[in-house]
Design a protein around this motif. Structure first.
Motif, PDB file in Angstrom:
ATOM      1  N   LYS A   3      -2.364   0.927  -8.829  1.00 44.94           N
ATOM      2  CA  LYS A   3      -3.386   1.884  -8.375  1.00 44.94           C
ATOM      3  C   LYS A   3      -4.272   1.195  -7.359  1.00 44.94           C
ATOM      4  N   VAL A   4      -4.267   1.721  -6.148  1.00 45.26           N
ATOM      5  CA  VAL A   4      -5.080   1.152  -5.078  1.00 45.26           C
ATOM      6  C   VAL A   4      -6.159   2.166  -4.691  1.00 45.26           C
ATOM      7  N   ASN A   5      -7.407   1.808  -4.848  1.00 47.98           N
ATOM      8  CA  ASN A   5      -8.495   2.698  -4.424  1.00 47.98           C
ATOM      9  C   ASN A   5      -9.142   2.163  -3.160  1.00 47.98           C
ATOM     10  N   ILE A   6      -9.206   3.027  -2.146  1.00 52.81           N
ATOM     11  CA  ILE A   6      -9.788   2.644  -0.853  1.00 52.81           C
ATOM     12  C   ILE A   6     -11.123   3.372  -0.713  1.00 52.81           C
ATOM     13  N   ILE A   7     -12.191   2.604  -0.587  1.00 53.54           N
ATOM     14  CA  ILE A   7     -13.543   3.176  -0.534  1.00 53.54           C
ATOM     15  C   ILE A   7     -14.193   2.706   0.772  1.00 53.54           C
ATOM     16  N   TYR A   8     -14.606   3.663   1.614  1.00 55.80           N
ATOM     17  CA  TYR A   8     -15.056   3.256   2.940  1.00 55.80           C
ATOM     18  C   TYR A   8     -16.287   4.049   3.387  1.00 55.80           C
ATOM     19  N   TRP A   9     -16.939   3.508   4.403  1.00 57.05           N
ATOM     20  CA  TRP A   9     -17.989   4.232   5.125  1.00 57.05           C
ATOM     21  C   TRP A   9     -17.599   4.186   6.598  1.00 57.05           C
ATOM     22  N   ALA A  26       0.128   1.211   1.942  1.00 57.75           N
ATOM     23  CA  ALA A  26       0.133   1.021   0.486  1.00 57.75           C
ATOM     24  C   ALA A  26       1.065   2.032  -0.183  1.00 57.75           C
ATOM     25  N   LYS A  27       1.042   3.269   0.327  1.00 56.28           N
ATOM     26  CA  LYS A  27       1.914   4.300  -0.254  1.00 56.28           C
ATOM     27  C   LYS A  27       3.373   3.967  -0.023  1.00 56.28           C
ATOM     28  N   GLU A  28       3.644   3.411   1.161  1.00 48.75           N
ATOM     29  CA  GLU A  28       5.015   3.008   1.487  1.00 48.75           C
ATOM     30  C   GLU A  28       5.561   2.032   0.449  1.00 48.75           C
ATOM     31  N   LYS A  29       4.662   1.197  -0.097  1.00 44.91           N
ATOM     32  CA  LYS A  29       5.077   0.212  -1.108  1.00 44.91           C
ATOM     33  C   LYS A  29       5.016   0.798  -2.515  1.00 44.91           C
ATOM     34  N   GLY A  30       4.815   2.096  -2.603  1.00 42.00           N
ATOM     35  CA  GLY A  30       4.877   2.741  -3.917  1.00 42.00           C
ATOM     36  C   GLY A  30       3.570   2.797  -4.680  1.00 42.00           C
ATOM     37  N   ALA A  31       2.468   2.390  -4.044  1.00 43.33           N
ATOM     38  CA  ALA A  31       1.188   2.422  -4.767  1.00 43.33           C
ATOM     39  C   ALA A  31       0.679   3.858  -4.911  1.00 43.33           C
ATOM     40  N   GLU A  32      -0.096   4.056  -5.968  1.00 41.76           N
ATOM     41  CA  GLU A  32      -0.799   5.332  -6.143  1.00 41.76           C
ATOM     42  C   GLU A  32      -2.172   5.123  -5.494  1.00 41.76           C
ATOM     43  N   VAL A  33      -2.427   5.840  -4.410  1.00 39.08           N
ATOM     44  CA  VAL A  33      -3.626   5.544  -3.617  1.00 39.08           C
ATOM     45  C   VAL A  33      -4.664   6.655  -3.686  1.00 39.08           C
ATOM     46  N   LYS A  34      -5.924   6.248  -3.852  1.00 46.59           N
ATOM     47  CA  LYS A  34      -7.031   7.203  -3.768  1.00 46.59           C
ATOM     48  C   LYS A  34      -7.911   6.749  -2.600  1.00 46.59           C
ATOM     49  N   LEU A  35      -8.163   7.684  -1.665  1.00 41.73           N
ATOM     50  CA  LEU A  35      -8.986   7.379  -0.491  1.00 41.73           C
ATOM     51  C   LEU A  35     -10.322   8.091  -0.659  1.00 41.73           C
ATOM     52  N   LEU A  36     -11.399   7.322  -0.707  1.00 42.34           N
ATOM     53  CA  LEU A  36     -12.713   7.915  -1.001  1.00 42.34           C
ATOM     54  C   LEU A  36     -13.769   7.464  -0.012  1.00 42.34           C
ATOM     55  N   HIS A  37     -14.549   8.427   0.474  1.00 46.32           N
ATOM     56  CA  HIS A  37     -15.754   8.034   1.206  1.00 46.32           C
ATOM     57  C   HIS A  37     -16.707   7.442   0.172  1.00 46.32           C
ATOM     58  N   PHE A 135      -1.724  -4.474   6.025  1.00 50.40           N
ATOM     59  CA  PHE A 135      -2.793  -4.792   5.062  1.00 50.40           C
ATOM     60  C   PHE A 135      -2.604  -3.934   3.812  1.00 50.40           C
ATOM     61  N   GLY A 136      -2.262  -2.662   4.019  1.00 47.21           N
ATOM     62  CA  GLY A 136      -2.005  -1.755   2.895  1.00 47.21           C
ATOM     63  C   GLY A 136      -0.785  -2.178   2.089  1.00 47.21           C
ATOM     64  N   ARG A 137       0.259  -2.586   2.809  1.00 46.64           N
ATOM     65  CA  ARG A 137       1.482  -3.038   2.116  1.00 46.64           C
ATOM     66  C   ARG A 137       1.178  -4.278   1.277  1.00 46.64           C
ATOM     67  N   GLU A 138       0.430  -5.226   1.878  1.00 50.29           N
ATOM     68  CA  GLU A 138       0.088  -6.462   1.154  1.00 50.29           C
ATOM     69  C   GLU A 138      -0.798  -6.160  -0.046  1.00 50.29           C
ATOM     70  N   ALA A 139      -1.706  -5.214   0.127  1.00 57.19           N
ATOM     71  CA  ALA A 139      -2.622  -4.871  -0.968  1.00 57.19           C
ATOM     72  C   ALA A 139      -1.850  -4.304  -2.142  1.00 57.19           C
ATOM     73  N   ALA A 140      -0.844  -3.485  -1.837  1.00 59.35           N
ATOM     74  CA  ALA A 140      -0.066  -2.854  -2.910  1.00 59.35           C
ATOM     75  C   ALA A 140       0.763  -3.886  -3.653  1.00 59.35           C
ATOM     76  N   ALA A 141       1.128  -4.964  -2.980  1.00 57.74           N
ATOM     77  CA  ALA A 141       2.020  -5.951  -3.588  1.00 57.74           C
ATOM     78  C   ALA A 141       1.249  -7.158  -4.152  1.00 57.74           C
ATOM     79  N   TYR A 142      -0.047  -7.217  -3.949  1.00 60.58           N
ATOM     80  CA  TYR A 142      -0.850  -8.402  -4.316  1.00 60.58           C
ATOM     81  C   TYR A 142      -0.952  -8.587  -5.828  1.00 60.58           C
TER      82      TYR A 142
END
Ligand SMILES: Cc1cc2nc3c(=O)[nH]c(=O)nc-3n(C[C@H](O)[C@H](O)[C@H](O)COP(=O)(O)O)c2cc1C
Length: 142
Positions: A3-9, A26-37, A135-142
């Motif tokens: 589970k990868v949560n991306i929180i940004y401003w 990250a999704k490409e690597k199979g992660a379940e991603v939530k993108l949140l402001h 960066f997303g791919r690496e994050a999903a695999a970290y």
């Protein structure tokens, strides 16, 4: 599945564009991603993720955005010890100082940082778009 949560401003959309490309990777690597402001995020979005990616542009004088991201980061200080964390953001004219201090700060809270943070000057385009996806791919695999 991680589970990868991306929180940004974002002010003008550049950090948001980075966030969306990171999400793609990250999704490409199979992660379940939530993108949140950051205005929609809470500490539970940090606690409940395997990997948290925080994004803020360089603002003020080489600091993260002060009205929403700064208080959010402060509010998660005691919840990130041992947490896998990645930082990213867009900048304009500086040399990335805001990111170096942000990485140091999160390491000080005990977070397990993915790398030295991903920075892109203004909008991601060309090779920097691919850097964001990576960066997303690496994050999903970290
Ligand atoms: C109020 C303000 C302060 C800024 N301060 C910095 C700075 O200290 N260093 C820097 O490199 N860029 C600085 N910038 C430029 C932004 O970081 C840059 O335009 C970035 O792409 C904005 O990202 P965003 O579209 O996600 O808001 C600043 C921009 C604004 C509006």
């Amino acid at each position: 599945m991680s589970k990868v949560n991306i929180i940004y401003w974002t002010g003008t959309g550049n950090t948001e564009a980075m966030a969306k490309l990171i999400e793609e990777g990250a999704k490409e690597k199979g992660a379940e991603v939530k993108l949140l402001h950051v205005s929609e995020a809470s500490v539970d979005d940090v606690k409940g993720a395997d990997m948290v990616l925080l994004g803020s542009p360089a603002m003020g004088a080489e600091v993260i955005e002060e009205s929403e991201m700064e208080p959010f980061v402060d509010s998660i200080a005691s919840s990130v010890s041992g947490k896998k964390l990645g930082l990213f953001g867009s900048y304009g004219w500086g040399d990335g100082e805001w990111m170096r201090s942000w990485v140091e700060r999160m390491e000080g809270y005990g977070a397990n940082l993915l790398n030295e943070g991903l920075i892109v000057q203004e909008a991601p385009e060309g090779s920097s778009e691919e850097e964001c996806r990576n960066f997303g791919r690496e994050a999903a695999a970290y």
